[in-house]
Design an enzyme around this catalytic site. Structure first.
Site, PDB file in Angstrom:
ATOM      1  N   THR A  12       0.846  -1.205   0.000  1.00 16.47           N
ATOM      2  CA  THR A  12       0.000   0.000   0.000  1.00 16.47           C
ATOM      3  C   THR A  12       0.874   1.245   0.000  1.00 16.47           C
ATOM      4  O   THR A  12       1.987   1.251   0.534  1.00 16.47           O
ATOM      5  CB  THR A  12      -0.963   0.023   1.211  1.00 16.47           C
ATOM      6  OG1 THR A  12      -0.211   0.182   2.413  1.00 16.47           O
ATOM      7  CG2 THR A  12      -1.801  -1.244   1.286  1.00 16.47           C
ATOM      8  N   GLY A  13       0.355   2.295  -0.610  1.00 15.93           N
ATOM      9  CA  GLY A  13       1.095   3.568  -0.664  1.00 15.93           C
ATOM     10  C   GLY A  13       2.425   3.396  -1.351  1.00 15.93           C
ATOM     11  O   GLY A  13       3.468   3.803  -0.835  1.00 15.93           O
ATOM     12  N   GLY A  17       8.467   6.838  -2.553  1.00 16.83           N
ATOM     13  CA  GLY A  17       9.231   6.567  -1.339  1.00 16.83           C
ATOM     14  C   GLY A  17       9.514   5.102  -1.047  1.00 16.83           C
ATOM     15  O   GLY A  17       9.908   4.331  -1.926  1.00 16.83           O
ATOM     16  N   GLY A  19       7.551   2.605  -0.253  1.00 17.15           N
ATOM     17  CA  GLY A  19       6.685   1.631  -0.929  1.00 17.15           C
ATOM     18  C   GLY A  19       7.159   1.350  -2.347  1.00 17.15           C
ATOM     19  O   GLY A  19       7.240   0.190  -2.772  1.00 17.15           O
ATOM     20  N   TYR A 150       1.513  11.808  15.177  1.00 18.77           N
ATOM     21  CA  TYR A 150       2.131  10.849  14.247  1.00 18.77           C
ATOM     22  C   TYR A 150       2.624   9.614  15.003  1.00 18.77           C
ATOM     23  O   TYR A 150       2.305   8.471  14.641  1.00 18.77           O
ATOM     24  CB  TYR A 150       3.283  11.537  13.504  1.00 18.77           C
ATOM     25  CG  TYR A 150       4.053  10.636  12.576  1.00 18.77           C
ATOM     26  CD1 TYR A 150       3.444  10.039  11.474  1.00 18.77           C
ATOM     27  CD2 TYR A 150       5.408  10.373  12.786  1.00 18.77           C
ATOM     28  CE1 TYR A 150       4.164   9.213  10.609  1.00 18.77           C
ATOM     29  CE2 TYR A 150       6.134   9.562  11.932  1.00 18.77           C
ATOM     30  CZ  TYR A 150       5.508   8.977  10.845  1.00 18.77           C
ATOM     31  OH  TYR A 150       6.218   8.160  10.003  1.00 18.77           O
TER      32      TYR A 150
HETATM   33  N1  LIG Z   1      10.482   8.781   5.414  1.00 21.99           N
HETATM   34  C1  LIG Z   1      10.669   8.595   6.703  1.00 21.99           C
HETATM   35  O1  LIG Z   1      11.553   9.223   7.317  1.00 21.99           O
HETATM   36  C2  LIG Z   1       9.825   7.596   7.466  1.00 21.99           C
HETATM   37  C3  LIG Z   1      10.245   7.240   8.736  1.00 21.99           C
HETATM   38  C4  LIG Z   1       9.473   6.347   9.455  1.00 21.99           C
HETATM   39  C5  LIG Z   1       8.326   5.827   8.914  1.00 21.99           C
HETATM   40  N2  LIG Z   1       7.941   6.193   7.668  1.00 21.99           N
HETATM   41  C6  LIG Z   1       6.697   5.601   7.149  1.00 21.99           C
HETATM   42  O2  LIG Z   1       6.958   4.994   5.921  1.00 21.99           O
HETATM   43  C7  LIG Z   1       5.758   4.965   5.141  1.00 21.99           C
HETATM   44  C8  LIG Z   1       6.079   5.423   3.731  1.00 21.99           C
HETATM   45  O3  LIG Z   1       6.463   6.777   3.793  1.00 21.99           O
HETATM   46  P1  LIG Z   1       7.549   7.431   2.821  1.00 21.99           P
HETATM   47  O4  LIG Z   1       8.555   8.070   3.679  1.00 21.99           O
HETATM   48  O5  LIG Z   1       7.943   6.473   1.790  1.00 21.99           O
HETATM   49  O6  LIG Z   1       6.691   8.650   2.244  1.00 21.99           O
HETATM   50  P2  LIG Z   1       5.984   8.896   0.819  1.00 21.99           P
HETATM   51  O7  LIG Z   1       7.005   8.899  -0.249  1.00 21.99           O
HETATM   52  O8  LIG Z   1       5.126  10.070   0.996  1.00 21.99           O
HETATM   53  O9  LIG Z   1       5.122   7.585   0.670  1.00 21.99           O
HETATM   54  C9  LIG Z   1       3.892   7.421   1.303  1.00 21.99           C
HETATM   55  C10 LIG Z   1       2.993   6.713   0.358  1.00 21.99           C
HETATM   56  O10 LIG Z   1       1.732   6.502   0.993  1.00 21.99           O
HETATM   57  C11 LIG Z   1       0.742   7.061   0.135  1.00 21.99           C
HETATM   58  N3  LIG Z   1      -0.412   7.508   0.871  1.00 21.99           N
HETATM   59  C12 LIG Z   1      -0.504   8.536   1.748  1.00 21.99           C
HETATM   60  N4  LIG Z   1      -1.753   8.657   2.169  1.00 21.99           N
HETATM   61  C13 LIG Z   1      -2.464   7.703   1.536  1.00 21.99           C
HETATM   62  C14 LIG Z   1      -3.816   7.345   1.531  1.00 21.99           C
HETATM   63  N5  LIG Z   1      -4.728   8.006   2.256  1.00 21.99           N
HETATM   64  N6  LIG Z   1      -4.218   6.308   0.760  1.00 21.99           N
HETATM   65  C15 LIG Z   1      -3.326   5.641  -0.001  1.00 21.99           C
HETATM   66  N7  LIG Z   1      -2.031   5.953  -0.064  1.00 21.99           N
HETATM   67  C16 LIG Z   1      -1.608   6.977   0.700  1.00 21.99           C
HETATM   68  C17 LIG Z   1       1.422   8.218  -0.566  1.00 21.99           C
HETATM   69  O11 LIG Z   1       0.678   8.641  -1.688  1.00 21.99           O
HETATM   70  P3  LIG Z   1       0.707  10.209  -2.140  1.00 21.99           P
HETATM   71  O12 LIG Z   1       1.868  10.302  -3.090  1.00 21.99           O
HETATM   72  O13 LIG Z   1      -0.612  10.401  -2.782  1.00 21.99           O
HETATM   73  O14 LIG Z   1       0.914  11.034  -0.908  1.00 21.99           O
HETATM   74  C18 LIG Z   1       2.742   7.537  -0.896  1.00 21.99           C
HETATM   75  O15 LIG Z   1       2.634   6.673  -1.991  1.00 21.99           O
HETATM   76  C19 LIG Z   1       4.756   5.851   5.866  1.00 21.99           C
HETATM   77  O16 LIG Z   1       3.837   5.038   6.573  1.00 21.99           O
HETATM   78  C20 LIG Z   1       5.625   6.632   6.838  1.00 21.99           C
HETATM   79  O17 LIG Z   1       4.939   7.026   7.987  1.00 21.99           O
HETATM   80  C21 LIG Z   1       8.669   7.070   6.926  1.00 21.99           C
END
Ligand SMILES: NC(=O)c1ccc[n+]([C@@H]2O[C@H](COP(=O)([O-])OP(=O)(O)OC[C@H]3O[C@@H](n4cnc5c(N)ncnc54)[C@H](OP(=O)(O)O)[C@@H]3O)[C@@H](O)[C@H]2O)c1
Length: 251
Positions: A12-13, A17, A19, A150
């Protein structure tokens, strides 16, 4: 030898990033992957980039009507699956007193309720021996200013993984979590902060973890691969922190 040869995965998502990086790695390791995202254009673009072993479903993890059709939408592509990576999430960093009800609800709806009902929809499709991986954050383990809603939303995710590890064990389905530290992804641009504030925030965050740098999305993908493959066949109910930070020092 490919580690996920013949496996079917849902991430998912995954239009950006962590995903997207995980989808790339899973496909390289022999899997066929469904990615979800809330924006049709972004999902389409990611599927194009991933190639013929990728499929896209537009599904908003923050909307219950979307979540309730996810099982059918996945089943129309894969009758059964081996792996679910519940990764979709948003990050909001604001002082506690500035978190209004709408921010609270949006964060909890996507990060907590979204994960809960995604898994309720998808675990019935998992084969015996399947694997579920949830994406949390290291901030669950340590106080970090501005992370209240968060971190709380992700604390529930870690807890859910523990319960499901027990409930799904009868089907030999393993459930584990990844808690990433700071990872360079587009999530920081989506927080509503200006560039200067993002940089200050990022510098502060990386000084508080032992390796003192941002990780790459591919470094989290490798942990997801380990937990999704047979290499972790006796690992369940556990958590991998990808850059430990239970030793945060200061505000
Ligand atoms: N980056 C970090 O430092 C970090 C650290 C700890 C945990 N995380 C976790 O890792 C996960 C991935 O984050 P990322 O850093 O890779 O950020 P990201 O690039 O923004 O990826 C998040 C993904 O989730 C999607 N998404 C957000 N809201 C959604 C919704 N309502 N329905 C379906 N898809 C949705 C986004 O789509 P859109 O493009 O439409 O927004 C994007 O594809 C998240 O759960 C985040 O909390 C990240």
């Amino acid at each position: 030898m490919q580690k996920l040869k013949g496996k079917k995965a849902v991430i998912t998502g995954a239009n950006s990033g962590i995903g997207l990086a995980t989808a790339k790695l899973f496909i390289k390791e022999g899997a066929e992957v469904i990615i979800t995202g809330r924006n049709a254009t972004s999902v389409e673009k990611a599927v194009e980039e991933l190639g013929s072993n990728a499929h896209g479903i537009v599904s908003d993890a923050g909307k219950m009507d979307n979540l309730l059709t996810l099982q059918k939408e996945v089943r129309d592509i894969f009758p059964s699956i081996d792996i679910v990576f519940a990764n979709a999430g948003i990050a909001v960093f604001k002082p506690f007193e500035l978190i209004d009800e709408s921010t609270y609800d949006q964060t909890m709806n996507i990060n907590t309720k979204g994960v809960f009902f995604t898994l309720q929809q998808l675990t019935p499709l998992l084969k015996e021996g399947g694997s579920v991986v949830l994406n949390a954050t290291i901030l669950v383990h340590s106080g970090f200013a501005s992370a209240s809603v968060y971190a709380a939303s992700k604390g529930a995710v870690l807890s859910l993984a523990k319960s499901l590890a027990v409930e799904l064990a009868d089907k030999n389905i393993r459930v584990n979590s990844i808690s990433p530290g700071p990872i360079s992804t587009p999530i920081y641009d989506k927080m509503g902060m200006d560039q200067e504030a993002i940089e200050a925030f990022a510098n502060d965050l990386q000084q508080k973890i032992p390796l003192r740098r941002f990780g790459g999305a591919d470094e989290v993908a490798k942990a997801a691969l380990f937990l999704s493959s047979d290499e972790s066949s006796f690992v369940t109910g556990s958590e991998i922190t990808v850059a430990e930070a239970r030793i945060l020092i200061s505000k």
